[in-house]
Design an enzyme around this catalytic site. Sequence first.
Site, PDB file in Angstrom:
ATOM      1  CB  SER A 151      37.484  62.795  19.790  1.00  0.00           C
ATOM      2  OG  SER A 151      38.441  63.648  19.186  1.00  0.00           O
ATOM      3  CE1 TYR A 164      33.801  63.341  15.669  1.00  0.00           C
ATOM      4  CE2 TYR A 164      35.568  64.653  16.621  1.00  0.00           C
ATOM      5  CZ  TYR A 164      35.089  63.444  16.161  1.00  0.00           C
ATOM      6  OH  TYR A 164      35.910  62.330  16.181  1.00  0.00           O
TER       7      TYR A 164
HETATM    8  N1  LIG Z   1      40.642  59.122  13.015  1.00  0.00           N
HETATM    9  C1  LIG Z   1      40.833  59.947  14.028  1.00  0.00           C
HETATM   10  O1  LIG Z   1      41.833  60.693  14.054  1.00  0.00           O
HETATM   11  C2  LIG Z   1      39.877  59.982  15.171  1.00  0.00           C
HETATM   12  C3  LIG Z   1      40.207  60.789  16.259  1.00  0.00           C
HETATM   13  C4  LIG Z   1      39.350  60.835  17.339  1.00  0.00           C
HETATM   14  C5  LIG Z   1      38.199  60.079  17.354  1.00  0.00           C
HETATM   15  N2  LIG Z   1      37.892  59.312  16.272  1.00  0.00           N
HETATM   16  C6  LIG Z   1      36.654  58.546  16.330  1.00  0.00           C
HETATM   17  O2  LIG Z   1      36.922  57.201  16.019  1.00  0.00           O
HETATM   18  C7  LIG Z   1      35.765  56.590  15.486  1.00  0.00           C
HETATM   19  C8  LIG Z   1      36.107  55.848  14.198  1.00  0.00           C
HETATM   20  O3  LIG Z   1      36.552  56.801  13.242  1.00  0.00           O
HETATM   21  P1  LIG Z   1      37.562  56.473  12.050  1.00  0.00           P
HETATM   22  O4  LIG Z   1      38.717  57.354  12.229  1.00  0.00           O
HETATM   23  O5  LIG Z   1      37.760  55.008  11.936  1.00  0.00           O
HETATM   24  O6  LIG Z   1      36.731  57.073  10.837  1.00  0.00           O
HETATM   25  P2  LIG Z   1      36.157  56.396   9.501  1.00  0.00           P
HETATM   26  O7  LIG Z   1      37.170  55.536   8.887  1.00  0.00           O
HETATM   27  O8  LIG Z   1      35.586  57.537   8.750  1.00  0.00           O
HETATM   28  O9  LIG Z   1      34.974  55.479  10.059  1.00  0.00           O
HETATM   29  C9  LIG Z   1      33.780  56.017  10.533  1.00  0.00           C
HETATM   30  C10 LIG Z   1      32.843  54.864  10.774  1.00  0.00           C
HETATM   31  O10 LIG Z   1      31.624  55.373  11.322  1.00  0.00           O
HETATM   32  C11 LIG Z   1      30.555  54.837  10.570  1.00  0.00           C
HETATM   33  N3  LIG Z   1      29.439  55.775  10.486  1.00  0.00           N
HETATM   34  C12 LIG Z   1      29.458  57.090  10.229  1.00  0.00           C
HETATM   35  N4  LIG Z   1      28.211  57.579  10.176  1.00  0.00           N
HETATM   36  C13 LIG Z   1      27.377  56.517  10.387  1.00  0.00           C
HETATM   37  C14 LIG Z   1      25.978  56.353  10.445  1.00  0.00           C
HETATM   38  N5  LIG Z   1      25.127  57.380  10.279  1.00  0.00           N
HETATM   39  N6  LIG Z   1      25.490  55.125  10.682  1.00  0.00           N
HETATM   40  C15 LIG Z   1      26.295  54.067  10.852  1.00  0.00           C
HETATM   41  N7  LIG Z   1      27.636  54.151  10.816  1.00  0.00           N
HETATM   42  C16 LIG Z   1      28.166  55.369  10.591  1.00  0.00           C
HETATM   43  C17 LIG Z   1      31.102  54.579   9.171  1.00  0.00           C
HETATM   44  O11 LIG Z   1      30.346  53.533   8.584  1.00  0.00           O
HETATM   45  P3  LIG Z   1      29.559  53.649   7.164  1.00  0.00           P
HETATM   46  O12 LIG Z   1      30.305  54.644   6.350  1.00  0.00           O
HETATM   47  O13 LIG Z   1      29.586  52.259   6.623  1.00  0.00           O
HETATM   48  O14 LIG Z   1      28.209  54.058   7.548  1.00  0.00           O
HETATM   49  C18 LIG Z   1      32.508  54.110   9.491  1.00  0.00           C
HETATM   50  O15 LIG Z   1      32.515  52.742   9.744  1.00  0.00           O
HETATM   51  C19 LIG Z   1      34.747  57.722  15.284  1.00  0.00           C
HETATM   52  O16 LIG Z   1      33.846  57.748  16.355  1.00  0.00           O
HETATM   53  C20 LIG Z   1      35.615  58.964  15.327  1.00  0.00           C
HETATM   54  O17 LIG Z   1      34.885  60.083  15.722  1.00  0.00           O
HETATM   55  C21 LIG Z   1      38.695  59.235  15.184  1.00  0.00           C
END
Ligand SMILES: NC(=O)c1ccc[n+]([C@@H]2O[C@H](COP(=O)([O-])OP(=O)(O)OC[C@H]3O[C@@H](n4cnc5c(N)ncnc54)[C@H](OP(=O)(O)O)[C@@H]3O)[C@@H](O)[C@H]2O)c1
Length: 254
Positions: A151, A164
């Site tokens: 991130s 985080y």
């Molecule tokens: N969106 C942003 O702006 C942003 C920025 C920087 C970094 N990121 C990173 O990008 C990655 C994807 O995030 P996203 O934005 O796509 O968010 P999202 O739509 O909320 O997706 C999060 C994913 O992580 C999975 N997850 C969470 N806790 C889990 C657990 N205990 N066991 C298994 N799976 C788990 C969820 O699956 P289930 O709910 O099915 O368990 C979901 O598929 C993350 O690592 C996040 O930190 C996102």
Amino acid sequence: MNSFVSNQTLLGAHALITGATGGIGQAIARVFHAHGAHVHLSGRRTDVLQSLKDELGQRCDIWPMDLSDRDSVNSVIEQIKQEKIPLNILINNGGTNKNSLAPRIKDQDWDEVIQTNLTAPFLLCRGLFPVLKEATLGDQQGYARIINISSVVAFTGNGGQSNYVAAKSGLTGLTKALALEWASRSITVNAIAPGFIETPMTAGLDLQEWIRKIPKKRVGTPEEIAFAALFLADARAGYITGQTIHVNGGLCMV
Ligand SMILES: NC(=O)c1ccc[n+]([C@@H]2O[C@H](COP(=O)([O-])OP(=O)(O)OC[C@H]3O[C@@H](n4cnc5c(N)ncnc54)[C@H](OP(=O)(O)O)[C@@H]3O)[C@@H](O)[C@H]2O)c1
């Protein structure tokens, strides 16, 4: 076929994608599948995994797993080994946050965020190392890739997210350490640091305030992260290791 003129650049590849039920994970799964990969989708919500599998059809399997639970992660690793899945790409994308100012962070929320965002990626890298190594052997073209989704806050810090930020900074360090250990094994280990991407994770934030600070004057799309992952996963990206690609609209230039 010459891979320079084909869009099937991941033909024959097997990619395990954690967080495949979320915004970025689904985009990575669709893009990798469209480029010929067999995708192995993981997350907790099996209904969402199943509907993505139904959409993609062939070359797709699901692996329900709770990243906050070591036993769950270790059991998937064992199953992958037992079933001899020829994985050559691991995408540690699953992640969560439990935001609060540091004095109010509960032990449980600290542990869950560190376990999900940092310990689980380590367990998967360590446990699947023999599988990834196997993919690099025997054939001159063999290669393996680990791509960790970090991130922007790992580089800027962010108040209210110390758990985080610590986890994502740790993931960047893990990326570099494993890149050094495994460079000679044809396994590259890189990270992508997204800025603000429109997904369920950012749905509750006041993005307008951030957009004013982002030079591109917009948030990113999940597909823009998937494209960076596709680039790193490509066989031709073999000389890139230990790096972080920043996809943030110019918000942070490291
Ligand atoms: N969106 C942003 O702006 C942003 C920025 C920087 C970094 N990121 C990173 O990008 C990655 C994807 O995030 P996203 O934005 O796509 O968010 P999202 O739509 O909320 O997706 C999060 C994913 O992580 C999975 N997850 C969470 N806790 C889990 C657990 N205990 N066991 C298994 N799976 C788990 C969820 O699956 P289930 O709910 O099915 O368990 C979901 O598929 C993350 O690592 C996040 O930190 C996102």
